[in-house]
Scaffold this active site. Structure first.
Site, PDB file in Angstrom:
ATOM      1  N   GLU A 141      -1.540  -5.549  -3.721  1.00  0.00           N
ATOM      2  CA  GLU A 141      -1.368  -5.118  -5.114  1.00  0.00           C
ATOM      3  C   GLU A 141      -0.534  -6.093  -5.951  1.00  0.00           C
ATOM      4  OE1 GLU A 141       0.125  -1.110  -5.093  1.00  0.00           O
ATOM      5  OE2 GLU A 141      -1.882  -0.296  -4.891  1.00  0.00           O
ATOM      6  N   GLU A 312      -7.368   2.009  -0.868  1.00  0.00           N
ATOM      7  CA  GLU A 312      -6.412   3.083  -0.616  1.00  0.00           C
ATOM      8  C   GLU A 312      -6.825   4.287  -1.451  1.00  0.00           C
ATOM      9  OE1 GLU A 312      -2.402   1.771  -1.337  1.00  0.00           O
ATOM     10  OE2 GLU A 312      -2.658  -0.064  -0.172  1.00  0.00           O
TER      11      GLU A 312
END
Ligand code: GAL
Length: 644
Positions: A141, A312
């Site tokens: 991320e 995710e």
């Protein structure tokens, strides 16, 4: 098509085999590991303790799982930070952001690049050809926790280097930045300062350049990792797990490095992150707003050039939003199917088991905290696995009839110069997307400059700097083109175009913007004509050589048309936006649906999916024979049927 994020280092080794077996039993095929494990891989410089990881990888692979390895660069260990403090990022106030959580590095630090290349190379060399490893994730991320930008000495050095290359001479830099204003002229590149810690706002062109610089650093850093992985791990794909609503760097540029994109879908957490009204937040608290996840699926499908995963997936309550409700029963299944309906190749849940310790103790997993026992989310994941097996291979995702041109730089430019406090680019695009989806339309996101042929309808909510490729693509588009306010309003160096906005789009639209007004919350400017509603937040005063389809109360043009090009001269409220997009869709020859605002439809090839985010039943259209779900779609239900 299902996966899970797993941290063998969090659990006693005696549990790994059971974990792997239960993953397979649940219907999971992919497992992502490794992305925060640096301190366990290299506890001190050049001391490697790979044996535990070798065993974990072997156990997972033997169980039949396909492994995605995340490079551990989001968490540089303490010894490295102590040895090389120049890797640390700085906040806007010029303070270092220290060790003790994650993402404590700046993309500008050359030391950091060296250290990253070293660890990525060592890991990729060791595992790159392991038969269990099928793919890689770079870092974790980028930009999360506000880490695209850093404001320290290394950033200043890097920025100066970048400016020298870009401008060659300081005179050109002064000209580009308009430095004559307020005596900001510089005598050499050495005099450059970062655009923070000023008395009032720094020059917009310098801020934009700093933003571009940081964005380019992210993409270049990622490319460095990809190059190393490709060298050592032939035949494996590479992805990065992007975040939702993170617009600080150009994701398309990072996507260029990757084989496929992936993103981390926390739909309920995002209800708090996005500027929804309090009423909307309360309404969607336990389901999420029906367009949050789809907006990102469609965006990341574009970033991945047609290929994306959810790396995710929220499996229950998370820990990081101001409030973290339990999703309503059925939502984990719904989100999973919805991602697949939007073309996801794999949906991978975060995480296998809820942790019993540390920062994310309160974050659900597929298993209850510390136990080998399915959580409610784990049970729903198992149900999806069974349904997937029953349904068989899903059809290919095809091109949507509608293209939405999405431009990261427009976010930067409107943030640098909002003019009205609530002009938020991501919110604007989201509202346009929402209105299109409420008409039952599939939407493709398209990057600036990409070809637009074949789309029946192209929408550009706002594109501040319209480059030559985008202008040409819009002119060559064969469908209806709807352009929003503020488009073409600045050039590359943040100047007004010589012909005034919409600058390069003047020919296409027939318009010239002579004044702009921003409206504080509560104020609006009614619009009437072929469409009606009101302009809020932002309103333009335009001259047009096209036809006027609707006007503001003072009689000036609100919606214009010249040939295939429509131009909307304001930020539209819900009613106006819905009218404008309905009109544009009609002109484009698209058939639209009218479904309740809690229902969403999405086509994947010849499969049509419906999702119920509401509290009431909804009946599928006549003739729809469900291959998934039932004719009456219950709240939080999913149904799918085939079309010819
Ligand atoms: C993501 C992150 C994961 C985990 C998760 C919790 O942003 O990539 O490592 O922190 O959030 O929701």
């Amino acid at each position: 098509m299902l996966g899970v994020c797993y941290y063998p280092e969090h659990w006693d080794e005696s549990r790994w085999e059971t974990d792997a077996r239960r993953m397979v039993e649940l219907g999971i095929s992919f497992v992502r590991i490794g992305e925060f494990a640096w301190s366990r891989i290299e506890p001190s410089r050049d001391t490697f303790t790979f044996e535990w990881l070798d065993r974990a990888i072997d156990i997972l692979a033997k169980a039949g799982l396909q492994i995605v390895f995340g490079t551990p660069t989001a968490t540089p260990p303490k010894w490295l930070v102590d040895e090389c403090p120049d890797i640390l990022p700085y906040d806007r106030d010029g303070r270092p952001r220290g060790f003790g959580s994650r993402r404590h590095y700046t993309f500008s630090s050359q030391t950091w690049w060296r250290e990253s290349a070293r660890i990525v190379g060592i890991i990729a060399e060791r595992y790159g050809r392991h038969p269990g490893i099928v793919g890689w994730q770079t870092d974790n991320e980028y930009g999360c926790h506000d880490t695209t930008m850093s404001w320290g000495p290394e950033d200043l050095k890097g920025f100066k280097r970048w400016l020298r290359l870009r401008y060659q001479s300081v005179d050109q830099l002064n000209a580009a930045w308009g430095s004559v204003f307020w005596s900001m002229e510089l005598n050499s590149f050495d005099e450059v300062v970062l655009p923070n810690l000023t008395v009032t706002e720094p020059g917009p062109a310098s801020r934009l350049d700093f933003w571009r610089y940081q964005s380019e650093q992210v993409a270049a850093y990622d490319r460095m990792q990809c190059d190393i992985i490709r060298k050592h791990s032939p035949g494996r794909w590479i992805t990065h797990n992007f975040m939702g609503f993170t617009l600080d760097f150009d994701h398309f540029k990072v996507g260029d490095n990757l084989d496929l994109a992936s993103w981390d879908s926390y739909p309920i957490g995002f209800v708090e992150k996005f500027p929804f009204s309090e009423d909307e937040r309360n309404r969607w608290a336990e389901t999420s707003h029906p367009d949050i996840a789809p907006f990102h699926h469609d965006l990341y499908r574009a970033v991945g050039k047609g290929r994306f995963w959810v790396m995710e997936q929220q499996p229950g309550p998370v820990n990081w939003a101001p409030w973290n409700p339990v999703p309503k029963p059925g939502m984990v299944r719904l989100w999973t199917w919805e991602a697949l309906a939007h073309g996801a190749e794999v949906v991978s849940y975060f995480r296998w088991r809820q942790a019993t310790f540390a920062q994310e103790q309160m974050h659900a997993g597929l298993n209850l905290a510390g136990l080998d026992e399915w959580s409610p989310g784990g049970q729903e994941a198992g149900r999806v696995a069974e349904e997937l097996a029953a349904l068989g291979t899903l059809p290919e995702t095809d091109t949507a009839p509608v293209a939405l041109v999405f431009d990261y730089q427009s976010h930067w430019m409107t943030k640098i110069q909002p003019q009205g406090r609530d002009f938020r680019y991501e919110e604007l695009c989201f509202r346009w997307y929402e209105a299109l989806r409420r008409l039952g339309l599939n939407v493709d996101f398209v990057r600036p400059g990409a070809g637009l042929e074949g789309y029946a309808l192209v929408v550009v909510p706002c594109m501040t700097e319209v480059d030559e490729a985008t202008r040409a693509a819009l002119e060559a588009a064969t469908g209806i083109v709807l352009i929003g306010a503020r488009s073409g309003s600045r050039d590359r160096t943040f100047r007004f175009p010589e012909n005034l906005p919409p600058g390069p789009l003047a020919d296409l639209t027939g318009n010239r913007v002579v004044q702009v007004s921003t409206l504080r919350p509560g104020l609006s400017d009614p619009v009437d004509g072929a469409v009606s509603g009101a302009g809020i937040r932002w309103r333009e005063y335009i001259e047009t050589s096209g036809s006027v389809l609707a006007t503001f109360e003072d009689g000036s043009a609100a919606l214009t048309q010249k040939g295939r090009a429509l131009y909307l001269a304001c930020w539209a409220d819900e009613a106006l936006l819905s009218d404008v997009l309905t009109l544009a869709a009609r002109q484009a020859g698209l058939s639209t649906l009218s479904v309740p605002d809690f229902i969403r439809i999405r086509r994947r090839g010849n499969l049509v999916f419906a999702f119920n985010y509401g509290t009431r039943d909804w009946t599928l259209p006549e003739g729809a024979v469900p291959v998934l779900g039932e004719t009456v779609l219950r709240p939080q239900g999913v149904a799918a049927w085939r079309t010819a």
